[in-house]
Write a protein that holds these residues in place. Structure first.
Motif, PDB file in Angstrom:
ATOM      1  N   THR A  89     -17.161 -16.503  -4.283  1.00 32.48           N
ATOM      2  CA  THR A  89     -17.741 -16.424  -5.676  1.00 32.48           C
ATOM      3  C   THR A  89     -16.214 -16.268  -6.546  1.00 32.48           C
ATOM      4  N   VAL A  90     -16.081 -17.134  -7.340  1.00 38.61           N
ATOM      5  CA  VAL A  90     -14.772 -16.977  -8.278  1.00 38.61           C
ATOM      6  C   VAL A  90     -15.201 -17.095  -9.768  1.00 38.61           C
ATOM      7  N   LEU A  91     -14.653 -16.436 -10.532  1.00 40.16           N
ATOM      8  CA  LEU A  91     -15.025 -16.469 -12.060  1.00 40.16           C
ATOM      9  C   LEU A  91     -13.493 -16.695 -12.767  1.00 40.16           C
ATOM     10  N   VAL A  92     -13.379 -17.954 -13.291  1.00 45.32           N
ATOM     11  CA  VAL A  92     -11.834 -18.210 -13.813  1.00 45.32           C
ATOM     12  C   VAL A  92     -12.418 -18.586 -15.384  1.00 45.32           C
ATOM     13  N   SER A  93     -11.840 -17.830 -16.298  1.00 48.66           N
ATOM     14  CA  SER A  93     -12.367 -17.830 -17.669  1.00 48.66           C
ATOM     15  C   SER A  93     -11.174 -17.940 -18.556  1.00 48.66           C
ATOM     16  N   GLY A  94     -11.207 -18.735 -19.667  1.00 48.30           N
ATOM     17  CA  GLY A  94     -10.393 -18.744 -20.713  1.00 48.30           C
ATOM     18  C   GLY A  94     -10.913 -17.678 -21.726  1.00 48.30           C
ATOM     19  N   GLY A  95     -11.847 -16.946 -21.354  1.00 43.38           N
ATOM     20  CA  GLY A  95     -12.499 -15.906 -22.234  1.00 43.38           C
ATOM     21  C   GLY A  95     -11.831 -14.559 -21.701  1.00 43.38           C
ATOM     22  N   PHE A  96     -12.625 -13.535 -21.839  1.00 49.41           N
ATOM     23  CA  PHE A  96     -11.770 -12.367 -21.775  1.00 49.41           C
ATOM     24  C   PHE A  96     -12.241 -11.264 -20.744  1.00 49.41           C
ATOM     25  N   THR A  97     -11.485 -10.350 -20.433  1.00 50.60           N
ATOM     26  CA  THR A  97     -11.443  -9.444 -19.187  1.00 50.60           C
ATOM     27  C   THR A  97     -12.923  -8.677 -19.603  1.00 50.60           C
ATOM     28  N   TRP A  98     -12.973  -8.216 -20.906  1.00 48.99           N
ATOM     29  CA  TRP A  98     -13.897  -7.399 -21.467  1.00 48.99           C
ATOM     30  C   TRP A  98     -15.311  -7.544 -20.877  1.00 48.99           C
ATOM     31  N   PHE A  99     -15.609  -8.958 -21.018  1.00 47.73           N
ATOM     32  CA  PHE A  99     -16.802  -9.547 -20.484  1.00 47.73           C
ATOM     33  C   PHE A  99     -16.878 -10.090 -19.158  1.00 47.73           C
ATOM     34  N   ALA A 100     -15.575 -10.568 -18.453  1.00 50.94           N
ATOM     35  CA  ALA A 100     -15.745 -11.231 -17.246  1.00 50.94           C
ATOM     36  C   ALA A 100     -15.500 -10.306 -16.142  1.00 50.94           C
ATOM     37  N   ASP A 101     -15.127  -9.022 -16.451  1.00 50.46           N
ATOM     38  CA  ASP A 101     -15.227  -7.867 -15.561  1.00 50.46           C
ATOM     39  C   ASP A 101     -16.679  -7.393 -15.269  1.00 50.46           C
TER      40      ASP A 101
END
Length: 206
Positions: A89-101
């Protein structure tokens, strides 16, 4: 392998819009976000413009938003089931590490790629991004590179997203899912999920 967008896909919000609302520029930023997700304006330029409006927001605000961010219905069930069946599973986001992590921690993603918000010495946003900006090309390149790295045929790679910046990533996948998506995204998808329940994808994958 399953590759996911984050905002309005794995979580039921656009992080940058929520941060902006707390900073008093919510309507202004949300309008730019909507145009970018429809593909009416360049994503990278729109992201820089929106982030600049967040200057001065304290990290405590981001902590609060992160702790309360609404995970999309069905996401936990989908992700746990995929991992049980040995999907990467992979998360690739134009959003921010603060939330993705944080999502990576909760749901044990194998790979996470997202944008980094810069802070000053007083723990306030500088209005700038650090490092390489994760845009549509970055998303597609990440999917392609990992497909090769893991030795997978394209047919075993699924991508899920909702916005125009997900289109190249969806086109690079073997199975493209448009989730509650904008019209331009639906046009390139193999499957459109129009219900806010990611677990419904399990019915399609079985």
């Amino acid at each position: 392998m399953a590759v996911f967008d984050m905002d309005s896909t794995l979580i039921d919000m656009e992080c940058i819009d929520t941060i902006a609302a707390s900073a008093g520029c919510g309507e202004q930023v949300a309008a730019i976000t909507e145009r970018a997700m429809r593909g009416d304006i360049d994503f990278t330029q729109s992201l820089k413009e929106r982030v600049s409006l967040l200057k001065g927001v304290h990290l405590e605000t981001l902590d609060m938003i992160r702790d309360e961010m609404p995970v999309m219905p069905g996401a936990a069930e989908l992700l746990s089931t995929l991992r049980e069946h040995r999907w990467r599973t992979v998360l690739v986001s134009g959003g921010f590490t603060w939330f993705a992590d944080e999502l990576a921690r909760r749901f044990h993603f194998d790979v996470v790629v997202s944008n980094f918000l810069e802070f000053d010495d007083n723990d306030r946003l500088t209005g700038t991004l650090g490092g390489r900006i994760v845009d549509a090309k970055t998303k597609a390149d990440t999917l392609t590179q990992l497909t090769s790295q893991y030795g997978l045929p394209k047919s075993q790679v699924m991508a899920v997203g909702d916005g125009a910046n997900d289109i190249p990533m969806l086109q690079a996948a073997g199975f493209a899912v448009a989730f509650m998506a904008k019209p331009k995204v639906r046009e390139v998808a193999d499957y459109c999920l129009d219900e806010k329940n990611l677990a419904r994808l399990l019915d399609v994958l079985r």
